[in-house]
Design a protein around this motif. Structure first.
Motif, short mmCIF file in Angstrom:
data_model
loop_
_atom_site.label_atom_id
_atom_site.label_comp_id
_atom_site.label_asym_id
_atom_site.label_seq_id
_atom_site.Cartn_x
_atom_site.Cartn_y
_atom_site.Cartn_z
N ARG A 1 16.23 26.40 47.70
CA ARG A 1 15.79 27.17 48.72
C ARG A 1 16.85 26.47 49.96
NH1 ARG A 1 9.36 26.06 47.78
NH2 ARG A 1 8.99 27.53 46.16
N LEU A 2 17.18 25.37 50.13
CA LEU A 2 18.14 25.08 51.13
C LEU A 2 19.23 25.80 50.97
CD1 LEU A 2 19.40 23.32 53.47
CD2 LEU A 2 19.83 21.49 51.69
N LYS A 3 19.98 25.90 49.91
CA LYS A 3 21.07 26.61 49.42
C LYS A 3 21.13 28.12 49.49
CE LYS A 3 23.17 22.97 46.94
NZ LYS A 3 23.80 22.49 45.71
N ALA A 4 19.82 28.68 49.94
CA ALA A 4 19.80 30.03 49.92
C ALA A 4 19.47 30.40 51.41
CB ALA A 4 18.40 30.51 49.04
N SER A 5 19.45 29.35 52.44
CA SER A 5 19.28 29.40 53.85
C SER A 5 20.43 29.91 54.49
CB SER A 5 18.58 28.28 54.23
OG SER A 5 19.44 27.26 54.33
N GLY A 6 20.27 30.49 55.79
CA GLY A 6 21.36 30.90 56.60
C GLY A 6 22.11 29.32 57.17
N SER A 7 21.13 28.48 57.51
CA SER A 7 21.85 27.22 57.90
C SER A 7 22.83 26.53 57.04
CB SER A 7 20.73 26.18 58.20
OG SER A 7 21.15 25.07 58.69
N TRP A 8 22.55 26.72 55.73
CA TRP A 8 23.32 26.03 54.66
C TRP A 8 24.52 26.88 54.57
CZ3 TRP A 8 24.13 22.10 51.53
CH2 TRP A 8 25.10 22.32 50.30
N ARG A 9 24.46 28.27 54.61
CA ARG A 9 25.56 29.26 54.75
C ARG A 9 26.60 28.84 55.66
NH1 ARG A 9 21.78 32.62 52.38
NH2 ARG A 9 21.84 33.88 54.80
N ALA A 10 26.08 28.39 56.93
CA ALA A 10 26.71 28.33 58.13
C ALA A 10 27.70 26.96 58.21
CB ALA A 10 25.83 28.23 59.36
N HIS A 11 27.17 26.28 57.19
CA HIS A 11 27.92 24.92 57.62
C HIS A 11 28.45 24.38 56.05
CE1 HIS A 11 24.84 24.55 60.71
NE2 HIS A 11 25.94 23.87 61.48
N ARG A 12 28.11 25.15 55.10
CA ARG A 12 28.71 24.82 53.55
C ARG A 12 30.00 24.48 53.64
NH1 ARG A 12 31.25 23.13 50.44
NH2 ARG A 12 30.90 23.41 48.03
N ALA A 13 31.02 25.05 54.28
CA ALA A 13 32.42 24.94 54.09
C ALA A 13 32.66 23.83 54.71
CB ALA A 13 33.14 25.89 54.81
N ALA A 14 32.28 23.09 55.55
CA ALA A 14 32.44 21.66 56.17
C ALA A 14 32.06 20.53 55.43
CB ALA A 14 31.93 21.68 57.51
N LEU A 15 31.07 20.86 54.18
CA LEU A 15 30.45 19.65 53.50
C LEU A 15 31.36 19.34 52.35
CD1 LEU A 15 26.66 20.82 53.48
CD2 LEU A 15 27.96 19.24 55.05
N GLU A 16 31.38 18.00 52.11
CA GLU A 16 32.29 17.60 51.05
C GLU A 16 31.61 16.27 50.47
OE1 GLU A 16 34.91 17.54 48.10
OE2 GLU A 16 34.90 18.97 49.83
#
Length: 258
Positions: free
Chosen positions: A188-203
């Motif tokens: 559910r987190l990975k389906a959220s807008g907040s995740w999509r907005a910050h996913r590229a910066a996560l490693e």
């Protein structure tokens, strides 16, 4: 009139399928599978697969009744309902503490006479439908009063209705309810807008830590700058509130809500 109860049988089988898959997917309350009829008959490690197999069988029967008039599906439904009656009688005799599991976790109350009488009624409906000359979908397009009679009989014989009303009226506060499985909350987190907005910066893209506090589950990640990124996912709703905080040595946490 032989086909009049086909819609009732189809709906009951579909509801049983959905409820069992939901129970397996969410995990239910702790130890829930060990208190349900189809699962209590097998070793602990095979309880979830047993419930899934039962759900798949019900779905196949429902699809066969809906789409065809082949006697194989009609007789298989009779056998399934009759076998269910036998299993419930044995459960009531040998394990009076477990529920029938007919509709997943909702059917967790100990097996009683009403549950057994319901499977007997379903067996009779299935037997009456064996010689119906039409597939089930045609009956849905031309409903009759006999369908309402079947629905009324099953409603009277279904303790799950009272159980559901009781759960709604006496539902525990969010912080006291069992949480969804961690994998479900992460999805559910990975389906959220907040995740999509910050996913590229996560490693990397998987959390290095996770914990629950009251009605929230927290997931901790690191971004490419080496900062900690913590997401908080509310434990209620299919599209829950998600909050995010970036924690670094140079700045105070910054929060966003979606």
């Amino acid at each position: 009139m032989l086909e009049s109860q086909l819609p009732v049988l189809i709906v009951v089988l579909v509801l049983g399928t959905v409820a069992k898959f939901t129970t397996v997917r969410t995990g239910g309350e702790p130890g829930a599978l060990s208190r349900l009829g189809p699962a209590v008959l097998v070793p602990e490690g095979a309880q979830a697969p047993a419930l899934v197999c039962c759900a798949v069988g019900e779905f196949i029967l429902a699809a066969g009744l809906l789409l065809t008039d082949h006697p194989l599906f009609r007789w298989a439904t009779v056998v399934f309902c009759a076998l269910s009656t036998y299993v419930l009688i044995e459960l009531r005799r040998r394990r009076p503490d477990v529920g029938c599991g007919c509709f997943g976790e909702v059917s967790s109350a100990p097996v009683g006479r009403r549950s057994i009488a319901r499977t007997v009624a379903l067996t009779g409906m299935a037997l009456m439908s064996v010689w119906a000359p039409v597939p089930g979908w045609t009956v849905f397009t031309q409903p009759s009063w006999a369908i309402a009679v079947g629905v009324l009989v099953l409603a009277v014989l279904s303790p799950e209705i009272e159980e559901t009303v009781h759960r709604i009226r006496h539902r525990a506060p969010c912080e006291q309810r069992p949480a969804p499985a961690e994998s479900v909350t992460l999805a559910r987190l990975k389906a959220s807008g907040s995740w999509r907005a910050h996913r590229a910066a996560l490693e990397p893209a998987e959390p290095y830590d996770s914990w629950r506090e009251l009605c929230w589950r927290f997931f901790a990640f690191r971004n490419t700058a080496g900062d900690d990124v913590v997401f908080a996912v509310h434990l209620t709703g299919r599209r829950p509130t998600v909050r995010m905080a970036v924690v670094s040595a140079e700045t105070m946490p910054e929060y966003t809500t979606v």
